[in-house]
Write an enzyme that holds these catalytic residues in place. Structure first.
Site, short mmCIF file in Angstrom:
data_model
loop_
_atom_site.label_atom_id
_atom_site.label_comp_id
_atom_site.label_asym_id
_atom_site.label_seq_id
_atom_site.Cartn_x
_atom_site.Cartn_y
_atom_site.Cartn_z
N ASN A 227 19.75 10.52 12.01
CA ASN A 227 21.10 10.43 11.80
C ASN A 227 22.17 11.43 12.37
OD1 ASN A 227 21.13 7.44 10.11
ND2 ASN A 227 19.21 8.74 9.75
N MET B 99 17.13 16.20 1.45
CA MET B 99 16.00 15.48 -0.09
C MET B 99 16.23 16.41 -1.29
SD MET B 99 14.18 12.95 1.43
CE MET B 99 12.78 13.30 0.59
N ASN C 134 26.07 9.46 1.85
CA ASN C 134 24.65 9.19 1.78
C ASN C 134 23.46 7.28 1.97
OD1 ASN C 134 21.79 9.54 1.14
ND2 ASN C 134 22.04 8.67 -0.63
N HIS D 130 21.29 5.13 2.98
CA HIS D 130 19.09 4.94 1.77
C HIS D 130 18.70 3.77 2.46
CE1 HIS D 130 16.68 5.47 -1.51
NE2 HIS D 130 16.24 4.16 -1.02
C1 GRF Z 1 16.69 7.79 6.74
O1 GRF Z 1 15.80 6.78 6.56
C2 GRF Z 1 17.94 8.14 5.63
O2 GRF Z 1 18.42 6.96 5.53
C3 GRF Z 1 17.84 9.20 4.59
O3 GRF Z 1 16.41 9.35 5.03
C4 GRF Z 1 16.06 9.86 6.12
C5 GRF Z 1 16.79 10.29 7.27
O4 GRF Z 1 15.71 9.81 8.52
N1 GRF Z 1 18.13 9.12 3.32
P1 GRF Z 1 16.79 11.18 10.07
O5 GRF Z 1 16.22 12.80 9.52
O6 GRF Z 1 17.95 11.21 10.11
O7 GRF Z 1 15.81 11.04 11.11
#
Ligand code: GRF
Length: 193
Positions: free
Chosen positions: A15, A91, A108, A110
């Site tokens: 992301n 996390m 956030n 999710h």
């Molecule tokens: C994503 O699936 C998001 O929805 C969740 O954590 C994941 C993060 O993935 N909160 P990345 O590190 O961005 O690949």
């Protein structure tokens, strides 16, 4: 140059990459000023270095409390004039120190259609329940676990025989488009005051 963002992440950073891509191609008018990470070995740290983004890596165990490390992070955010904190796979629950200073300015993403399947392993929870539709939610952060006001959502179909990896891939594809779009739609400072 638009709003100033700090991205908080603990993991892979797909992301984070999607946000950087949107900034570079001009669809997201923002400046990613900082990456905050709580794990030195997380791949997102390398990604931030590749993009030449200032990075703060901290070890929560070196502080006596959440309030203590959040105090340090808050000073950094304020000195850089950060408008929004963007959680992207961070996390840890955000505590009152940051929540009060950045009310309605912490967002956030999710991997479920909240309020269904909050917390860890949302995709696993959805598969366990055999749902036919799941999805992605972007929301403001409050003091609960994935409970804050919803800003936007997008559905993802779960087809018969889809593996966990297949669902995860579909969810990520949606996340990478939805998150930059939602961030772009957030009110800029003058409007939010
Ligand atoms: C994503 O699936 C998001 O929805 C969740 O954590 C994941 C993060 O993935 N909160 P990345 O590190 O961005 O690949």
């Amino acid at each position: 140059m638009g709003m100033k963002l700090a991205v908080f992440a603990s993991g892979t950073g797909s992301n984070f990459d999607a946000i950087m891509k949107a900034v570079k191609n001009g669809t997201l008018e923002a400046d990613v000023s900082l990456l905050v990470c709580d794990k030195i070995e997380a791949s997102v740290v390398k990604k931030a270095q590749q993009h030449l983004i200032d990075t703060v890596v901290f070890n929560p165990k070196c502080y006596e409390s959440k309030a203590a490390y959040e105090e340090v992070l808050l000073k950094d955010l304020q000195s850089r004039g950060i408008d929004y904190v963007i959680l992207a796979g961070f996390m840890r629950l955000i505590g009152p120190t940051l929540l009060e200073a950045y009310e309605h300015r912490i967002v956030n993403i999710h991997p479920s259609l909240l309020p269904a399947f909050p917390g860890k392993d949302a995709i696993g929870q959805a598969l366990e329940k055999n749902v036919k539709v799941t999805g992605v939610t972007v929301h403001f952060v409050d003091n609960g676990m994935d409970t804050g006001p919803i800003i936007d959502q997008e559905a993802v179909r779960v087809e018969e025989g889809d593996t966990r990896e297949a669902v995860q891939k579909k969810i990520q594809q949606v996340e990478h488009k939805l998150y930059p779009r939602v961030i772009q739609s957030l009110p800029v400072k003058e409007e939010s005051l």
